[in-house]
Design a protein around this motif. Structure first.
Motif, PDB file in Angstrom:
ATOM      1  N   PHE A   1      46.050  54.140 118.889  1.00  0.00           N
ATOM      2  CA  PHE A   1      45.990  55.487 119.473  1.00  0.00           C
ATOM      3  C   PHE A   1      44.674  56.160 119.089  1.00  0.00           C
ATOM      4  CE2 PHE A   1      50.432  54.415 118.970  1.00  0.00           C
ATOM      5  CZ  PHE A   1      51.008  54.826 120.160  1.00  0.00           C
ATOM      6  N   PRO A   2      43.942  56.678 120.075  1.00  0.00           N
ATOM      7  CA  PRO A   2      42.637  57.296 119.802  1.00  0.00           C
ATOM      8  C   PRO A   2      42.712  58.385 118.741  1.00  0.00           C
ATOM      9  CG  PRO A   2      43.025  57.150 122.172  1.00  0.00           C
ATOM     10  CD  PRO A   2      44.281  56.713 121.505  1.00  0.00           C
ATOM     11  N   GLY A   3      41.754  58.385 117.877  1.00  0.00           N
ATOM     12  CA  GLY A   3      41.669  59.416 116.858  1.00  0.00           C
ATOM     13  C   GLY A   3      42.134  58.960 115.487  1.00  0.00           C
ATOM     14  N   THR A   4      42.940  57.914 115.452  1.00  0.00           N
ATOM     15  CA  THR A   4      43.389  57.365 114.165  1.00  0.00           C
ATOM     16  C   THR A   4      42.199  56.785 113.405  1.00  0.00           C
ATOM     17  OG1 THR A   4      45.573  56.831 115.046  1.00  0.00           O
ATOM     18  CG2 THR A   4      44.839  55.603 113.099  1.00  0.00           C
ATOM     19  N   MET A   5      42.085  57.139 112.142  1.00  0.00           N
ATOM     20  CA  MET A   5      41.028  56.589 111.293  1.00  0.00           C
ATOM     21  C   MET A   5      41.696  55.990 110.062  1.00  0.00           C
ATOM     22  SD  MET A   5      38.327  59.736 111.719  1.00  0.00           S
ATOM     23  CE  MET A   5      36.942  59.015 110.827  1.00  0.00           C
ATOM     24  N   SER A   6      41.488  54.707 109.851  1.00  0.00           N
ATOM     25  CA  SER A   6      42.265  53.992 108.833  1.00  0.00           C
ATOM     26  C   SER A   6      41.387  53.272 107.833  1.00  0.00           C
ATOM     27  CB  SER A   6      43.159  52.959 109.535  1.00  0.00           C
ATOM     28  OG  SER A   6      43.794  52.132 108.589  1.00  0.00           O
ATOM     29  N   LEU A   7      41.812  53.331 106.577  1.00  0.00           N
ATOM     30  CA  LEU A   7      41.200  52.491 105.535  1.00  0.00           C
ATOM     31  C   LEU A   7      42.001  51.209 105.412  1.00  0.00           C
ATOM     32  CD1 LEU A   7      40.617  55.185 102.764  1.00  0.00           C
ATOM     33  CD2 LEU A   7      39.119  54.524 104.653  1.00  0.00           C
ATOM     34  N   LYS A   8      41.314  50.097 105.268  1.00  0.00           N
ATOM     35  CA  LYS A   8      42.028  48.848 105.007  1.00  0.00           C
ATOM     36  C   LYS A   8      42.742  48.969 103.658  1.00  0.00           C
ATOM     37  CE  LYS A   8      38.562  45.987 105.879  1.00  0.00           C
ATOM     38  NZ  LYS A   8      37.775  44.773 106.130  1.00  0.00           N
ATOM     39  N   PRO A   9      43.844  48.271 103.485  1.00  0.00           N
ATOM     40  CA  PRO A   9      44.547  48.370 102.197  1.00  0.00           C
ATOM     41  C   PRO A   9      43.632  48.104 101.003  1.00  0.00           C
ATOM     42  CG  PRO A   9      45.914  47.220 103.783  1.00  0.00           C
ATOM     43  CD  PRO A   9      44.591  47.456 104.460  1.00  0.00           C
ATOM     44  N   SER A  10      42.771  47.121 101.109  1.00  0.00           N
ATOM     45  CA  SER A  10      41.900  46.824  99.961  1.00  0.00           C
ATOM     46  C   SER A  10      40.959  47.989  99.666  1.00  0.00           C
ATOM     47  CB  SER A  10      41.105  45.544 100.218  1.00  0.00           C
ATOM     48  OG  SER A  10      40.393  45.628 101.429  1.00  0.00           O
ATOM     49  N   THR A  11      40.522  48.690 100.697  1.00  0.00           N
ATOM     50  CA  THR A  11      39.650  49.849 100.480  1.00  0.00           C
ATOM     51  C   THR A  11      40.413  50.993  99.823  1.00  0.00           C
ATOM     52  OG1 THR A  11      38.366  49.235 102.438  1.00  0.00           O
ATOM     53  CG2 THR A  11      38.113  51.490 101.623  1.00  0.00           C
ATOM     54  N   LEU A  12      41.584  51.273 100.333  1.00  0.00           N
ATOM     55  CA  LEU A  12      42.369  52.363  99.751  1.00  0.00           C
ATOM     56  C   LEU A  12      42.721  52.037  98.301  1.00  0.00           C
ATOM     57  CD1 LEU A  12      43.806  55.059 100.063  1.00  0.00           C
ATOM     58  CD2 LEU A  12      45.791  53.836 100.965  1.00  0.00           C
ATOM     59  N   LEU A  13      43.020  50.784  98.054  1.00  0.00           N
ATOM     60  CA  LEU A  13      43.325  50.371  96.680  1.00  0.00           C
ATOM     61  C   LEU A  13      42.155  50.703  95.752  1.00  0.00           C
ATOM     62  CD1 LEU A  13      44.936  46.928  95.840  1.00  0.00           C
ATOM     63  CD2 LEU A  13      43.298  47.990  94.325  1.00  0.00           C
ATOM     64  N   ASN A  14      40.962  50.373  96.164  1.00  0.00           N
ATOM     65  CA  ASN A  14      39.808  50.662  95.322  1.00  0.00           C
ATOM     66  C   ASN A  14      39.535  52.163  95.223  1.00  0.00           C
ATOM     67  OD1 ASN A  14      39.026  48.044  94.488  1.00  0.00           O
ATOM     68  ND2 ASN A  14      38.221  47.635  96.519  1.00  0.00           N
ATOM     69  N   LEU A  15      39.726  52.863  96.312  1.00  0.00           N
ATOM     70  CA  LEU A  15      39.496  54.311  96.292  1.00  0.00           C
ATOM     71  C   LEU A  15      40.422  54.986  95.279  1.00  0.00           C
ATOM     72  CD1 LEU A  15      38.643  56.806  98.869  1.00  0.00           C
ATOM     73  CD2 LEU A  15      40.999  57.018  98.137  1.00  0.00           C
TER      74      LEU A  15
END
Lengths: 267, 267, 267, 267, 267, 267
Positions: free
Chosen positions: E93-107
């Motif tokens: 769906f347009p507008g969704t912005m997502s971090l990959k799980p590995s990125t969120l884990l590091n964040l």
């Protein structure tokens, strides 16, 4: 810490007036060196297209030559040149070999941490490629974190500095005054000039070229090739001469020797 | 694919009898080259202690010289030498600069993928350091995966081969027969010999050394230094001569030129 | 450190003549064990095609059986078998499950660091798959670095050793002498023989097969399948028998028990 | 896609009433299997302390037994059990072997992608350890992204499902009704019961234990050991019996066979 | 450690009855704060579709408002809201912005480690998105490992807790009782109600919608869009009102203030 | 591609003169928006010390306000502000929360790729923190690689641009002319002025401060604190006023609206 530049008694008369190449040192000589000086020069280039007449190795050749000259003048040891850097935007041209930013970040990080483990406190990176700048700076922050986590004895005095020989004011202004707008932003006459001085066989590749695409923004590699079809960004490398190259080398080495000396003396 | 070795008409008479150094090519010359040959040589060394008399750059110097000679004999282009490798176990000796295995894995991966993007189908890595072998092999598998995911046109014919010049049978047996047990396993007379041939100033560092610690296992870098206090593993590098080095270079280049030619011809 | 093999008083009479399976120990028993012995065996296999008649789990089944037998004979505890390894080149055959090299590197790293945190000083990896070798070796270097950074008390005596049961000289030579060239390089009669001994139901899958593709190089998985259409590399697994398997198990366990004992005793 | 459970004609009469173990299949059998069924079971456990009387391998032993039983009842193939999971909080107890979350994430990702490459469309993970849940779920999202990027033909029907045998309502409520508060949250009588059924030698380790620390929150491993000094969280595993274990196995397998069948049938 | 909630003397009368926003503190005020309280609230949301009438920022808006209200009531400082989370399954769906799980884990890992470096001992994450839960939990384990490796003085008392405002029992049961099955599982009337209270301009977007697709499983983003064509999972957000939102905010804040207070007091 | 700025018919009269906040859009509104404009603004700040009187959230507050104003003037949608950036060198001051460069690189990468998946072709990052610049630039190269690998339809027109509001010439020169050397390099009067305009409660924190440490180099965080004991680098933030802040906001927004418009129009 009592850093002294030029205070190192070279290990052989051969080396006395020469660059101090780490790759030609033994580990015992490095141990000796570290008693007098905590500085080290680390050159980095890139392996990427430099227009239809410029050498793919331009950025490594030039960074290495500047670093060796700074070593000779300062008495600071110089590590081997890392010839591969971040050149993603040049991948549309055959021969370009690029490290992803995350890879280059880890590479620089690991080299910095290795040097820190031996007690090198002042790392002076001599860079030949604009595309490396951002990632090298990122790597500094990552290395500081690691050195701090490792509780190395030098953590408080470990410092990294990035210099780009082509952005040294003395070099930059001379190039602008000599070539004007024809300096451009990639495959510039100033960097090509230095390669002509270093590798005379490259002279044969010099031919007059059509007017280049004007310098502009850099996005992905396909866009880059469409925008700059022969790889040049507003530059006329045919203006370059080996004599100019020799002069740029001198100007860059002179300014950076001063910067390095100050960096090492910095309390 | 019709790979032909030695079929490349060199781009200048200078180069005709010379190594084909990618860093001295322009991108247009690489484009031309790829019409005739899909092979490329990629040398890799290491920057690490080689005993109290051996040069820290031994592995890069030797790998580079072999690679250049193979290029000259085969007409296959040679990329710049990667001077830093995986030397974790040598970090107990000043001057050693090491990439973590994960970093080296990504570095080799990125270089291989870059070459694949241009249509190089046969990558021939000439390695000078035993500690790199495992990680380079791992990188091959990782690169094959990426090339396959990227759906590059050459995916089906992209192949990587690792050769270690010091393990070439002709070299290995000659070293054993010439130096016997004194060849050892690190800072060996055979590799030191080659550096003496390449860099005559290194001759001054050659001195007789006490009996080395016997070769044995390799664990972490602190254990390594305790086990091999001066960095040598069973070797007597004082036996080395520049003449021997010249001979080893010839033997390695000869065997590897044959291997490379077969590799490129492989259907 | 006073490592004694076979000195551990087992925790129940059942275990006295048995393998010491870590997964059947309680943590208090492990604590007790560590007072006497700092060694541990860690088996690793792979889940990948083994030709049209061989079991996909061959490498894990065989590594596990050898590891259990070595545990029984040496009194050294054995951790659970890691059944998934690096099998990228076999992904062209249904059922193969592969870890990328970077994943396997981290997996082995994490297991080694866990063991180091408890004071295990000698990790003996019994491997059943050639494709794992490079990455496991890389992981050793990465784990040494971490253990050193963590400042664990054992850092100076933490050592990892990789052994491949199928490359044990006693096994390798016997296989060559028994099967000659039909041993091949993948889905070999020697490894299939061991699976027949371990899992008699596999006997039903044994059928005579056409002459295999000759053993050769390994590149990416599509090339592998084209080169070795039924998955075998020069082998004739129909030569295998359960009796042979029993014999190989004995030879491997005997040699590796000796190696492990020496490894643990090493000062 | 026309998935049919139980429609697979087994490959030998031996297997007809047995679990379909992928590790005992050949690749040609897997190819055949995939014509009828796109489902696969993947068991995962952990190698971690389970109190002073429970087996370190409890989570892998139990997950494997449930997965094998579900395979037997459903005719769906079962992959080898991954014995190592995320057990960071148990590292304060000897014998615990833990993968970092990032490692487990990549491991599960790679296994899922491997299965997707062969056309497995329904991956059913049978998990035995609460600490794995979060990371496995993260891995699903990461795998979906990769499968989508790789443009595999099945991208639209590739689905992963995680079930935890000990959280199956029929199991959970029975355990609560049978053991009340003594079920606790780690080293529970229900999971220990299943290990007693599977490995009768574990019965000898069963002894009455003092009142456990009450179940509570989980933070880092040092806090865990301080809070739960013998590793138990509110549980009395001495209540466990092999008979109970058999019953829990039946309840779990029954419910999960139903869930798996529905999952595979799902349009 | 003597944590006292509500004991902090605010730094200005303005703040006395207000949320304690870290981003409006100076570092000297944080230093002062830490003398009295070691707790901190960290809100996290997601930027993803919430059906055809719901705001893309719903999860960040709601988590932030709850966190600010908890801060006001508890006197515990609140860090800036992380607006991006793991929303892979909404990428159709347009507008969704997502971090990959590995990125969120590091964040999350990095934020937790930063807080630990300053001596924050109790991190209370207020989450607004179900898709973040798994990865945040994984990040806790990874952060505990790092904090332990770094040998920070607080390692033994560093604790992280995740709460999801929409799963607070008082909120969850009220939503179920008020909306019944129309609460659904995504773009629920309860979360939309809170956004209407916070951003009155959103009221204009409220329109009656057709019956939604029933709630069900979540796989990859293409499957998600096929299964839930307008983004809703069984919910009727048209039932939402700003008044309801105000009530949910109060219920969530009340319960979480109690939980946070207990968490900080925990010995 | 026919990008038109200001051509978007807003979705409600409320929004007509307002910033277009993505977080207040529905996905259907984003879909509509993308028919007219492919541009998007992404603000990023940092959460780090800003001297003894400056707000820790200064960089996020300012970047967000500039981005919102540019959105209002250009009609280009603005995504939520990422409040955490790379602030490793400020970790010596309580309250600083920093992402490691590798984490920030992945975060920006993932956000860019998400936007590319929806067809956003021009990403305009408005940054408020110098420490983010290097890593954001690295992330651009990494994102271009991914977008190219994913074969997204827009790959050829996907472009990212980084602007730093405080380095906009109109802002920079005005600050220099107004504050001279007292502008300094961190916790500058210009950025503090903007926060005073945005958050009047911050005015109470303004007090006259002693002469700051002079601006100089930045190395690791311990060195930073020693060199700049109260966090300021040569700046006198007491010179700041809300009126100045309003003026800087106008200058930045005006210049960047022009830049963004050109960026979107770029062929």
């Amino acid at each position: 810490m009592t850093n002294k530049t030029k205070a190192i008694v070279p290990f052989s008369t051969d080396q006395e007036q020469s660059s101090l190449r780490l790759d030609l040192f033994t580990w015992t000589e490095v141990e000796e060196y570290l008693k007098d000086c905590k500085g080290v020069i680390l050159p980095i280039g890139s392996t990427e297209q430099h227009g239809p007449t410029g050498a793919i190795g331009t950025d490594a050749l030039t960074a290495e030559s500047v670093a060796l000259e700074v070593s000779k003048r300062s008495g600071v040891i110089v590590a081997p040149t890392q010839p591969y850097g971040m050149a993603e935007h040049h991948l549309g041209f055959p021969g370009t070999m690029s490290l992803k930013p995350s890879t280059l970040l880890n590479l620089i990080h690991d080299l910095l941490v290795s040097l820190a483990m031996h007690g090198f406190e002042r790392i002076f990176i001599v860079n030949g490629h604009g595309g490396n700048i951002a990632t090298i700076k990122s790597a500094f922050a990552q290395a500081y974190r690691s050195v701090s986590t490792m509780n190395l004895p030098l953590a408080n005095s470990f410092r990294c500095k990035l210099v780009n020989w082509f952005m040294v004011p003395e070099v930059f202004h001379e190039a602008k005054s000599r070539y004007g707008d024809n300096e451009g932003q990639h495959a510039t006459p100033s960097e090509i000039a230095l390669t002509l001085y270093l590798e005379p066989m490259l002279l044969k590749k010099q031919v007059a070229l059509p007017k280049p695409a004007p310098a502009g923004p850099i996005y992905d590699y396909k866009d880059f090739r469409r925008r700059y079809p022969d790889g040049r960004m507003g530059s006329d490398p045919f203006l370059a001469s080996a004599n100019d190259g020799k002069m740029f080398l001198d100007k860059a080495a002179s300014a950076l020797t001063r910067d390095l000396t100050n960096f090492i003396k910095e309390p």
